[in-house]
Design a protein around this motif. Structure first.
Motif, short mmCIF file in Angstrom:
data_model
loop_
_atom_site.label_atom_id
_atom_site.label_comp_id
_atom_site.label_asym_id
_atom_site.label_seq_id
_atom_site.Cartn_x
_atom_site.Cartn_y
_atom_site.Cartn_z
N ASP A 73 0.85 -1.49 0.35
CA ASP A 73 -0.46 0.09 -0.23
C ASP A 73 0.86 1.32 -0.30
N TYR A 74 0.74 2.52 -0.11
CA TYR A 74 0.75 3.62 -0.24
C TYR A 74 1.82 3.91 0.86
N ARG A 75 1.05 3.70 2.10
CA ARG A 75 2.18 3.78 3.47
C ARG A 75 3.09 3.31 3.10
N ARG A 76 3.48 2.00 2.97
CA ARG A 76 4.78 1.23 2.56
C ARG A 76 6.16 1.41 1.34
N LEU A 77 5.74 2.13 0.58
CA LEU A 77 6.35 2.45 -0.62
C LEU A 77 7.57 2.68 -0.17
N VAL A 78 6.91 3.65 -0.20
CA VAL A 78 8.53 4.37 0.91
C VAL A 78 9.81 3.46 0.57
N ALA A 79 8.93 3.13 2.99
CA ALA A 79 10.19 2.29 2.71
C ALA A 79 10.59 0.51 2.15
N ARG A 80 9.70 0.03 1.71
CA ARG A 80 10.07 -0.81 0.61
C ARG A 80 11.09 -0.60 -0.08
#
Length: 451
Positions: A73-80
């Motif tokens: 999902d969008y909230r985890r995208l950058v971290a992933r």
């Protein structure tokens, strides 16, 4: 970290895609690079995201294994993406979502190379397709003609882009037949109709297609007519479908038993096909690649809105009586090289990506600017909310939507009034005729076709 046989680190390239057509495209595009890159796919959660069944269909025959795919999902995208240490990201999505994700990636301290593309026939080249993707470093297209036409569009508009050529993933390993049909693979007796959500757009036109399928089935009860759907009940497509064919067929009463529907992968549907019928689906390219003949239905004319100009140039147009009689066609051989069937050696997209990755490693990759817009951060939040829908849970998105939605309604109403009362306003046509009907004859008489 992945390394090649020589111990060098392979580029980490991650695709992000959400809807059926883009997931299929992204999986097949990266699945075709083999061991050259450390490639994977993030299925991005939006209101139109693929179901598990659609995902399995998209991965079938793509070359990308299921263990290289995850949902996010969008909230985890950058971290992933940070965890994966990505060198390049391929965004396979509709234009508004590409703009949002490219903007986010461009803002990262060590931003990746950003690649984008379109999942099928992209003629005519459109201004919107380019503007939404201006912050991407590389725009992948799939034919020499598309390279030429998108380049000409950039030259006319000043929206500079770097274009690269990749064989359309569904046309890899082509066994194309000329008009003799000699290269056609052994198939079956099915007439496969490739449904599209937006083409044709009018309900009356779609009902005409439904009646045609019934006629074709009744003409030869010994052979099937297969309505190939993009989504099953409750599943989403890249484009919203208001008048779906199963409902239209149900309105026609009892149907011939040899008229069936299928949500199987297109490659499986084509394995039992005598020929494919479409208005303008990219499935036509997939069929041609396998030597299966095609009819591009000419009932509604030829126009940019129908996305069928390139199929007309291939001399694939035929009428309803040809469909009923199953008089399928093979493309004009002279059309092939310029349109999706160039030699594999002409592909340069992987080389272009690696050149950009090298620039990034050397600290020489410039940041690309977005198209200038009014509204600042509130506009950014509005665009994010529109692109992500319920997946955007930010307060800024809620505020922007509350302010922007009424404003957009007012602007659209004002533009509609301006078109109706301004100079050159369109006059109403004959009573009972639709805008499509009034324009079709003009389209037909003004369109030429190469042979």
């Amino acid at each position: 970290m992945s390394t090649d046989a020589a111990g060098s680190r392979r580029p980490c390239v991650v695709a992000i895609a959400d809807t059926d057509s883009y997931v299929k495209w992204a999986a097949a595009l990266l699945g075709g690079v083999g061991e050259r890159w450390d490639a994977s796919l993030l299925v991005f959660e939006t209101p139109l995201v693929v179901s598990d069944a659609q995902l399995a269909s998209a991965l079938s025959g793509s070359g990308l294994s299921r263990d290289r795919v995850e949902r996010i999902d969008y909230r985890r995208l950058v971290a992933r993406l940070t965890e994966l240490r990505v060198d390049a990201v391929v965004i396979g999505a509709r234009g508004p979502l590409v703009r949002v994700l490219a903007r986010d990636l461009m803002a990262l301290p060590q931003r990746p190379v950003v690649v984008t593309g379109l999942p099928g026939i992209s003629i005519p080249a459109t201004r919107k397709a380019v503007v939404y993707r201006l912050q991407c470093d590389l725009f992948v297209v799939h034919s020499r003609r598309e390279v030429r036409e998108f380049g000409a569009l950039s030259a006319r508009t000043g929206y500079a882009h770097r274009y690269a050529l990749a064989t359309l993933p569904f046309a890899r390993g082509a066994r194309v037949a000329g008009r003799s049909g000699a290269a056609a693979e052994e198939g079956g007796g099915d007439l496969v109709f490739a449904a599209q959500a937006k083409v044709p757009a009018e309900r009356g036109d779609r009902l005409s297609v439904a009646r045609l399928l019934v006629r074709a089935a009744e003409a030869d009860p010994s052979r099937r007519v297969v309505l190939k759907l993009r989504a099953g009940s409750g599943e989403h497509q890249t484009h919203a479908e208001l008048d779906c064919y199963p409902e239209l067929l149900a309105s026609l009463g009892p149907l011939p038993p040899n008229l069936v529907t299928s949500v199987a992968p297109m490659r499986k549907a084509l394995s039992t096909a005598q020929g494919l019928v479409t208005v303008s689906s990219t499935a036509a390219i997939e069929a041609i690649a396998r030597g299966i003949p095609v009819i591009a239905l000419d009932t509604f004319g030829v126009s940019p809105e129908l996305i069928n100009e390139t199929l007309a140039d291939a001399d694939l147009l035929a009428g309803e009586e040809d469909v009923v009689a199953r008089r399928f066609r093979h493309p004009d051989p002279e059309w092939l090289d310029d349109n999706y069937f160039h030699v594999p050696e002409a592909d340069d997209w992987t080389d272009e990506v690696e050149a950009l990755v090298a620039q990034r490693a050397a600290g020489r990759l410039p940041r690309r600017r977005d198209h200038p817009r009014r509204g600042g951060r509130l506009r950014d939040a509005w665009e994010r909310k529109i692109a992500l829908g319920r997946s955007d849970t930010s307060g800024a998105g809620a505020v922007a939507y509350a302010v922007g939605q009424p404003a957009r309604t007012v602007v659209r109403l004002a533009n509609r009034v301006r078109r109706l009362v301004g100079p050159g306003a369109q006059q109403p046509g004959p009573a009972g005729s639709s805008a499509h009907e009034r324009s079709t004859s003009a389209v037909r008489t003004s369109t030429t076709r190469t042979s």
